[in-house]
Design a protein around this motif. Structure first.
Motif, PDB file in Angstrom:
ATOM      1  N   THR A  13      -1.600  -9.894  -0.790  1.00  0.00           N
ATOM      2  CA  THR A  13      -0.680 -10.027   0.333  1.00  0.00           C
ATOM      3  C   THR A  13      -0.081 -11.423   0.347  1.00  0.00           C
ATOM      4  N   LYS A  14       1.243 -11.475   0.345  1.00  0.00           N
ATOM      5  CA  LYS A  14       1.986 -12.734   0.257  1.00  0.00           C
ATOM      6  C   LYS A  14       2.855 -12.911   1.485  1.00  0.00           C
ATOM      7  N   ALA A  15       3.328 -14.138   1.690  1.00  0.00           N
ATOM      8  CA  ALA A  15       4.221 -14.410   2.814  1.00  0.00           C
ATOM      9  C   ALA A  15       5.106 -15.594   2.475  1.00  0.00           C
ATOM     10  N   PHE A  16       6.141 -15.737   3.284  1.00  0.00           N
ATOM     11  CA  PHE A  16       6.959 -16.944   3.313  1.00  0.00           C
ATOM     12  C   PHE A  16       6.865 -17.516   4.715  1.00  0.00           C
ATOM     13  N   VAL A  42       5.992 -11.250   5.809  1.00  0.00           N
ATOM     14  CA  VAL A  42       4.842 -10.851   4.997  1.00  0.00           C
ATOM     15  C   VAL A  42       5.233  -9.706   4.064  1.00  0.00           C
ATOM     16  N   PHE A  43       4.631  -9.731   2.885  1.00  0.00           N
ATOM     17  CA  PHE A  43       4.896  -8.744   1.834  1.00  0.00           C
ATOM     18  C   PHE A  43       3.570  -8.233   1.291  1.00  0.00           C
ATOM     19  N   PRO A  44       3.501  -6.974   0.868  1.00  0.00           N
ATOM     20  CA  PRO A  44       2.230  -6.431   0.391  1.00  0.00           C
ATOM     21  C   PRO A  44       1.760  -7.028  -0.931  1.00  0.00           C
ATOM     22  N   ASN A  45       2.707  -7.609  -1.690  1.00  0.00           N
ATOM     23  CA  ASN A  45       2.353  -8.116  -3.019  1.00  0.00           C
ATOM     24  C   ASN A  45       3.491  -8.986  -3.557  1.00  0.00           C
ATOM     25  N   LEU A  46       3.290  -9.504  -4.755  1.00  0.00           N
ATOM     26  CA  LEU A  46       4.305 -10.357  -5.384  1.00  0.00           C
ATOM     27  C   LEU A  46       5.612  -9.609  -5.625  1.00  0.00           C
ATOM     28  N   VAL A  60       3.142 -18.640   0.638  1.00  0.00           N
ATOM     29  CA  VAL A  60       1.760 -18.692   1.119  1.00  0.00           C
ATOM     30  C   VAL A  60       1.067 -17.352   0.863  1.00  0.00           C
ATOM     31  N   ASP A  61      -0.261 -17.406   0.797  1.00  0.00           N
ATOM     32  CA  ASP A  61      -1.097 -16.216   0.689  1.00  0.00           C
ATOM     33  C   ASP A  61      -1.611 -15.865   2.079  1.00  0.00           C
ATOM     34  N   VAL A  62      -1.599 -14.596   2.425  1.00  0.00           N
ATOM     35  CA  VAL A  62      -2.157 -14.145   3.692  1.00  0.00           C
ATOM     36  C   VAL A  62      -3.648 -13.905   3.469  1.00  0.00           C
ATOM     37  N   LEU A  63      -4.472 -14.603   4.220  1.00  0.00           N
ATOM     38  CA  LEU A  63      -5.920 -14.472   4.081  1.00  0.00           C
ATOM     39  C   LEU A  63      -6.483 -13.382   4.991  1.00  0.00           C
TER      40      LEU A  63
END
Length: 157
Positions: free
Chosen positions: A36-39, A88-92, A126-129
């Protein structure tokens, strides 16, 4: 445009005056492992252009509503001239599709960015933890009624 780059860890420091041209956006951070990724995008409006920045945010929202891999998406305001986007995005692959899409096109409009922003928008990868992705109408807890029949205690605009 005067700028200096630290050259390490992908971070850049940019100094800009209101008369300088800038490149519209600066991206820092790394892709890392898939997940899970984000900006987090920090945006500083010119004092007389806050209305135009709000319009830009609405334009971006219209774009991301058509992106199946972009959610949740928030535009926030820190101060009279400082705004941010958290998305937020589910993946790269989802994050890359967003970059390549119409929302990314808005940030690639260098003329518009120079007209309304003091400095380039700072896009932080950023990575969503952890997350809580669902919320109810009421806040609940501490004796506060929550759920579909509870009165709304806060409106998101």
């Amino acid at each position: 445009m005067p700028s200096s780059s630290s050259g390490d860890q992908g971070h850049e420091s940019t100094t800009t005056t209101t008369d300088d041209r800038h490149r519209g956006v600066v991206m820092t951070g790394s892709d890392g492992e898939d997940g899970t990724k984000a900006f987090y995008i920090l945006i500083e409006a010119r004092p007389d252009k806050t209305s135009e920045v709000r319009t830009m945010l609405a334009d971006i929202l219209r774009c991301v509503q058509q992106e199946p891999a972009t959610a949740p998406w928030y535009a926030v305001q820190h101060s009279p001239t400082t705004f941010a986007i958290f998305e937020v995005f589910p993946n790269l692959a989802g994050r890359q599709a967003h970059i390549d899409g119409e929302g990314g096109d808005i940030f690639r409009d260098i003329g518009r960015m120079n007209d309304i922003l003091v400095r380039p928008a700072h896009v932080q990868k950023v990575d969503v933890l952890m997350s809580k992705q669902i919320f109810t109408v009421g806040y609940g807890g501490c004796g506060v009624k929550s759920g579909p029949d509870a009165p709304a205690t806060r409106e998101h605009r």
